[in-house]
Design a protein around this motif. Structure first.
Motif, PDB file in Angstrom:
ATOM      1  N   GLY A 140       0.819  -1.202   0.000  1.00 41.31           N
ATOM      2  CA  GLY A 140       0.000   0.000   0.000  1.00 41.31           C
ATOM      3  C   GLY A 140       0.851   1.249   0.000  1.00 41.31           C
ATOM      4  N   SER A 141       1.971   1.210   0.702  1.00 41.28           N
ATOM      5  CA  SER A 141       2.856   2.376   0.735  1.00 41.28           C
ATOM      6  C   SER A 141       4.224   2.072   0.135  1.00 41.28           C
ATOM      7  CB  SER A 141       3.035   2.874   2.170  1.00 41.28           C
ATOM      8  OG  SER A 141       3.603   1.861   2.974  1.00 41.28           O
ATOM      9  N   LYS A 142       4.554   0.785   0.009  1.00 43.11           N
ATOM     10  CA  LYS A 142       5.853   0.401  -0.551  1.00 43.11           C
ATOM     11  C   LYS A 142       5.685  -0.806  -1.465  1.00 43.11           C
ATOM     12  CE  LYS A 142       9.747   1.118   1.371  1.00 43.11           C
ATOM     13  NZ  LYS A 142      10.983   1.105   2.141  1.00 43.11           N
ATOM     14  N   LEU A 143       6.605  -0.898  -2.400  1.00 37.32           N
ATOM     15  CA  LEU A 143       6.622  -2.004  -3.344  1.00 37.32           C
ATOM     16  C   LEU A 143       7.906  -2.802  -3.134  1.00 37.32           C
ATOM     17  CD1 LEU A 143       5.177  -3.287  -5.791  1.00 37.32           C
ATOM     18  CD2 LEU A 143       6.503  -1.750  -7.245  1.00 37.32           C
ATOM     19  N   TYR A 144       7.781  -4.129  -3.131  1.00 38.92           N
ATOM     20  CA  TYR A 144       8.914  -5.021  -2.895  1.00 38.92           C
ATOM     21  C   TYR A 144       8.973  -6.104  -3.953  1.00 38.92           C
ATOM     22  CZ  TYR A 144       8.800  -3.111   1.874  1.00 38.92           C
ATOM     23  OH  TYR A 144       8.806  -2.285   2.963  1.00 38.92           O
ATOM     24  N   PHE A 177      17.920 -18.976   0.894  1.00 35.71           N
ATOM     25  CA  PHE A 177      17.846 -17.583   1.337  1.00 35.71           C
ATOM     26  C   PHE A 177      16.663 -16.880   0.682  1.00 35.71           C
ATOM     27  CE2 PHE A 177      22.139 -19.097   1.407  1.00 35.71           C
ATOM     28  CZ  PHE A 177      22.546 -18.782   2.693  1.00 35.71           C
ATOM     29  N   ILE A 178      16.040 -15.987   1.431  1.00 35.13           N
ATOM     30  CA  ILE A 178      14.958 -15.164   0.923  1.00 35.13           C
ATOM     31  C   ILE A 178      15.493 -13.739   0.803  1.00 35.13           C
ATOM     32  CG2 ILE A 178      12.663 -14.230   1.358  1.00 35.13           C
ATOM     33  CD1 ILE A 178      12.068 -16.877   2.872  1.00 35.13           C
ATOM     34  N   VAL A 179      15.417 -13.196  -0.406  1.00 33.81           N
ATOM     35  CA  VAL A 179      15.895 -11.835  -0.671  1.00 33.81           C
ATOM     36  C   VAL A 179      14.673 -10.930  -0.797  1.00 33.81           C
ATOM     37  CG1 VAL A 179      17.229 -10.367  -2.232  1.00 33.81           C
ATOM     38  CG2 VAL A 179      17.905 -12.770  -1.882  1.00 33.81           C
ATOM     39  N   THR A 180      14.710  -9.815  -0.083  1.00 34.63           N
ATOM     40  CA  THR A 180      13.632  -8.842  -0.117  1.00 34.63           C
ATOM     41  C   THR A 180      14.227  -7.516  -0.576  1.00 34.63           C
ATOM     42  OG1 THR A 180      12.635  -9.958   1.781  1.00 34.63           O
ATOM     43  CG2 THR A 180      11.804  -7.756   1.244  1.00 34.63           C
ATOM     44  N   VAL A 181      13.734  -7.019  -1.714  1.00 36.39           N
ATOM     45  CA  VAL A 181      14.250  -5.794  -2.312  1.00 36.39           C
ATOM     46  C   VAL A 181      13.188  -4.705  -2.223  1.00 36.39           C
ATOM     47  CG1 VAL A 181      15.178  -4.749  -4.413  1.00 36.39           C
ATOM     48  CG2 VAL A 181      15.599  -7.177  -3.948  1.00 36.39           C
TER      49      VAL A 181
END
Length: 184
Positions: A140-144, A177-181
């Motif tokens: 809603g306020s950020k995109l990942y 591993f989980i990468v979150t950008v």
């Protein structure tokens, strides 16, 4: 919760456990998990209790009813999920517990809540995505962008990350591993 309601009835009643504490619970029969295999070792899981200051009675454990529904409704905004949701026992291996929460991060909590998943389902889902084809999560306020990088059997793993974006890399505690950008 306090800022929204002024209510001080909620308390953390269980959090980080040492290896010895977890083994004591395992050997006494109060936990199915030996030390080293419980969420509580991460210090990201905790249990809540309700202890009314007005003298009324409570079962002790948190339940999302009445004024307390605010916590359940807004937990994802702060990166928390119900760790053992109802209807997911066959996946979590635990009976449902509304009082146990886990920190997973804001984008992950949003996706888990919006899609009615448990943590195990989410981790399996992420394995379908990679750096070339990431999962897009909009809070809603950020995109990942979120994706999985499998761990190398050789002990050293190269994890692809963007050069010009903010990101985090977290182990999934089993095989990668989980990468979150953060895109904005």
């Amino acid at each position: 919760f306090y800022n929204e309601s002024g209510n001080t009835d909620i308390m953390i009643i269980g959090g980080f456990r040492t290896l010895e504490d977890q083994n004591d619970k395992y050997y006494s029969g109060s936990s199915k998990y030996m030390g080293g295999y419980a969420d509580y070792h991460t210090a990201r899981s905790f249990d809540m209790g309700i202890f009314p200051k007005d003298g009324s009675s409570s079962s002790g454990f948190y339940s999302p009813t009445g004024i307390y529904t605010w916590i359940d409704e807004h937990a994802a905004e702060y990166g928390f999920i119900v760790r053992f949701p109802e209807g997911k026992e066959n996946l979590t291996g635990e009976a449902p517990r509304s009082q146990t929460y886990r920190y997973v991060g804001i984008p992950h909590a949003h996706y888990i809540k919006d899609n009615n998943l448990c943590l195990e389902e989410y981790i399996n889902l992420i394995k379908e995505y990679n750096s070339s084809k990431p999962l897009e999560i909009n809070t809603g306020s950020k995109l990942y962008h979120v994706y999985y990088a499998p761990a190398s059997a050789g002990g050293s793993t190269e994890v692809p990350v963007p050069a010009s974006k903010t990101y985090t890399v977290s182990g999934n505690n089993s095989d990668g591993f989980i990468v979150t950008v953060s895109l904005n």
